[in-house]
Design a protein around this motif. Structure first.
Motif: not given
Length: 787
Positions: A179-194, A212-215, A224-232
């Motif tokens: 997102g926004r030019g930066f990879p979402f590693s496992s630090s940026n991907t969440f399930k129920n906030g974890t 999805i929270l961008k930025g 976390v990388a600066p591009g955002g985070v993803l939460n399932l």
């Protein structure tokens, strides 16, 4: 992004907010026990405006023209409240609403109405605040969207987003998101906030929504990388009894039965459970490629008291498939032209992935204004890959197509444990109101990897020809190599306050301190152990945002935040490198249009890392672990988001994003060159229509499209290497269109999907230049029975 340009845009946007003075409605919602009710949907039927009550049960409508209105308050499991209200010019109408439980709706709940993106509350934000009130960009995709579009993978989900996209597909067993030019590693991907490990394909059948929270999100989540985070967000237990069973079939041998059941246990509605799961088996449009997976997601909810709840959740996924690394880009210049279905790996290859997790969340409401959340989660991940190496990893593909295949094997585990908690509360200081968030988290994870000696020269094939019948197909035995054990411990504390200065101005301010300690233990095949500890490193992550709301339908914001990246290696004096600090600036507006039927938002941003770690060239250094913080990367972009329920039957989601992420200072790569895999332009548009009357009642039709702009693969050219063979390679842009149709009758739902309608050909690229074509036109259908 030039400051004058940003200022001009901001002035233009703010100038549109001038409007007439009107009255205001403020109120609180409580249940029959006097407890504040959050997330209650409150609407004015004459204007179609809608808001949600916050964590304190409070809500507000501003800039309401004088007159009489019908106010409707509704929430799952409660009787809908309807009452007439009178609004007077330049006056505030204060209301106290009380909702009562409805036993019948607890048994069978049908949600009606529509809450726009800006009025939704995303759990990833950790506070019950409307997106309209926050100086950041969110997007939420609910279960209705996922079901109607029949999303099977994250690639399907992200056809509804812009600026967040799949950047690669390593071996066909991972969807690499950025997102926004930066990879979402496992630090940026969440399930129920974890955090969950994203090196395997997540299961979507259990999801209630995708957030999805961008930025920048470092204040809430740390490293976390600066591009955002993803939460399932997975489905939760319900009282009453219900569920569904379904079967999905499709092209390439897809077979996927699934089930979902929930029920209250015993009397008094103190305990409820939910259990859902699925089995999936499929081949592929690629020869000799297949997959099989099993998933189960149990959960239990305990109402320990009127103010306390305990939620227990489990999650297990077992996925086995054929690794498929595609073909390489010849000489970093030419994507080879060969049939889309051609497989170039070994038939016996496999990647075996297992991920299991258990979580407990305790929620306690002290009173109407203060609430505590405590959670603990344990996750265990195992993955083994055995098959060919990536093309061009060690052995380059020749211009005539000859490729000498090498064999790799590695096995890894990731054990992760986290405890986190936060307190949400509200209070006033004079006329100023505060929504306070205090939180902490501490986690520990251990990554272990068993390497095996690589087998070079297994055999030679030609990528322009099918695998010959006499191609080598035996499974070699590889000797064990290095074993690495990498424990990491982290902790963080943060405070954030959403301050309402007046009906028009809000300020979001906060700061976080994070600390991390890494250690590396490497054991060779001969038993020699090398331990490399690193000092504990810390970083502060502030956030400051200002929100201006001239009326209830418009909001504008400016914000600053930063994130950080811990670095490995040492400087020229042998000292550990400090973290890289990444600054992010945003300006945007959020609009509610057509009497609350639509949201239209625009965001401009700049992300700048002027302390990028890169190899030090001081004194002719040739060791890659000796580095300096002398590089710089800049990401600039604009995002436009639109969503609407045009009528009660028609939903539209659309958006556009432009991003440019490049090196602006580097001693390693050409300055001005773009970072790989990131499209400059992405866009999305989807339409869903359902017939609610007449002989075709229950019929729904949909159309989903996405545009992925030009990207670059290969390797960035190195400035210090004369006549460097590395170069970035252009990957052409493409449009993808999917069509969906469904029919609901009685308790059954029949759905069908035609993906990649026009059979476009493009590629996902990973690991420098391993290239996999996207799937061709394919079909799937499902039948679901709800009970």
């Amino acid at each position: 992004m030039r400051p004058a340009f940003v200022l001009a845009i901001a002035v233009l946007l703010f100038s549109s907010f001038l409007g007439a003075q009107s009255g205001e409605i403020r109120g609180t919602v409580t249940d029959s026990e006097g407890k504040a009710s959050a997330f209650v949907n409150i609407q004015l039927s004459e204007t179609q405006q809608g808001v949600s009550s916050d964590v304190n049960g409070s809500f507000v409508f501003t800039e309401i023209k004088a007159g009489t209105y019908t106010l409707i308050a509704s929430y799952i499991g409660y009787k809908t409240l309807t009452q007439k209200v009178e609004v007077e010019a330049d006056k505030v109408l204060n209301l106290s609403l009380e909702l009562f439980e409805n036993a019948e709706t607890l048994k069978e709940i049908v949600i009606k109405g529509y809450v726009t993106q800006n009025e939704r509350i995303a759990s990833i934000g950790k506070m019950a605040a409307r997106q309209m009130d926050l100086p950041m960009s969110f997007q939420t995709l609910d279960r209705q969207t996922l079901e109607s579009q029949q999303a099977l993978t994250m690639q399907d989900v992200l056809m509804n987003t812009n600026g967040v996209y799949v950047m690669g597909a390593t071996g066909g067993y991972q969807e690499e998101i950025a997102g926004r030019g930066f990879p979402f590693s496992s630090s940026n991907t969440f399930k129920n906030g974890t955090r969950f490990v994203n090196s395997m394909l997540p299961e979507l059948s259990s999801l209630e929504r995708v957030e999805i929270l961008k930025g920048g999100a470092a204040l809430l989540f740390g490293n976390v990388a600066p591009g955002g985070v993803l939460n399932l967000v997975t489905k939760k237990p319900k009282f009453g009894f219900g569920g569904e069973v379904g079967l999905r079939v499709g092209s390439f041998g897809l077979l996927k039965p699934s089930f979902d059941v929930y029920r209250g246990i015993g009397k008094g509605e103190k305990v409820a459970f939910r259990l859902n799961g699925t089995y999936q088996t499929a081949n592929s449009f690629r020869q000799y490629v297949n997959s099989e997976r099993v998933y189960i997601n149990p959960s239990l909810l305990f109402k320990l008291s009127k103010k306390t709840e305990l939620l227990l959740e489990g999650d297990y996924l077992d996925d086995r498939r054929t690794p498929d690394f595609g073909a390489g880009i010849i000489n970093y210049e030419v994507i080879p032209d060969y049939p889309r279905d051609r497989f170039l790996g070994v038939k016996w290859g496999y990647v075996d992935s297992k991920q299991s997790a258990a979580a407990a969340t305790l929620s306690h409401r002290f009173n109407d204004k203060w609430k505590l959340n405590l959670s603990s989660s344990y996750r265990d991940t195992e993955q083994e890959v055995f098959g060919t190496t990536r093309p061009n990893q060690g052995t380059l593909i020749k211009a005539d197509g000859l490729w000498t295949r090498n064999i790799q094997r590695n096995a890894s585990t990731d054990n992760y444990f986290i405890v986190q908690g936060d307190i949400n509360g509200s209070f006033n200081t004079g006329q100023i109101s505060h929504q306070l968030l205090l939180g902490f988290d501490t986690d520990h994870f251990v990554q272990q990897t068993q390497q095996y000696a690589q087998l070079n020269g297994y055999d030679t094939v030609n990528i322009f020809e099918n695998l010959p019948s006499d191609s080598r197909n035996d499974i070699p035995t590889l000797k064990k190599g290095n074993f690495s054990d990498n424990p990491t411990s982290r902790y963080g504390v943060f405070i954030q306050d959403l301050i309402t200065l007046s009906t028009k101005f809000k300020v979001l301010a906060g700061i976080r301190y994070s600390s991390q300690k890494l250690e590396s233990n490497v054991t060779t095949a001969e038993g020699q152990v090398t331990t490399t500890p690193s000092p504990r490193e810390g970083a502060f992550s502030p956030r400051l945002g200002i929100v201006f709301q001239p009326n209830s339908n418009q909001s504008a914001f400016v914000s600053y935040s930063n994130s950080f990246s811990f670095n490995t290696g040492v400087d020229i004096e042998g000292k550990a490198l400090p973290p890289s600090i990444i600054d992010q600036y945003e300006v945007g507006i959020k609009n509610e249009l057509f009497k609350g039927r639509a949201s239209a938002n625009i965001t401009l941003y700049q992300i700048y890392n002027d302390k990028l770690a890169q190899n030090s060239l001081v004194n002719g250094n040739t060791y890659t672990y000796i580095k300096e913080l002398a590089g710089a990367v800049r990401s600039q972009g604009v995002e436009v988001d639109f969503s609407a329920r045009v009528t009660s039957n028609l939903i539209i989601i659309a958006g556009y994003s432009f991003n440019e992420t490049k090196y602006v200072k580097s001693n390693t790569y050409v300055e001005g060159s773009l970072l790989r895999y990131n499209p400059n332009h992405t866009a999305n548009a989807s339409i869903q229509y359902e017939v609610s009357e007449g002989t075709l009642k229950g019929l729904n039709l949909g159309f989903v499209s996405a545009y992925i702009g030009t990207r670059f693969a290969g390797r960035s050219t190195r400035v210090q290497v004369a006549n460097d063979a590395y170069r970035i390679t252009e990957i052409s842009d493409y449009f993808q269109f999917d069509a969906t149709a469904g029919y609901n009758f009685s308790k059954f739902a029949l759905r069908a999907k035609l993906a990649n309608l026009f059979n476009v050909l493009s590629y996902n690229v990973h690991d420098d230049n391993s290239v996999n074509p996207i799937a061709p036109r394919n079909f799937s259908a499902s039948l679901t029975w709800k009970f």
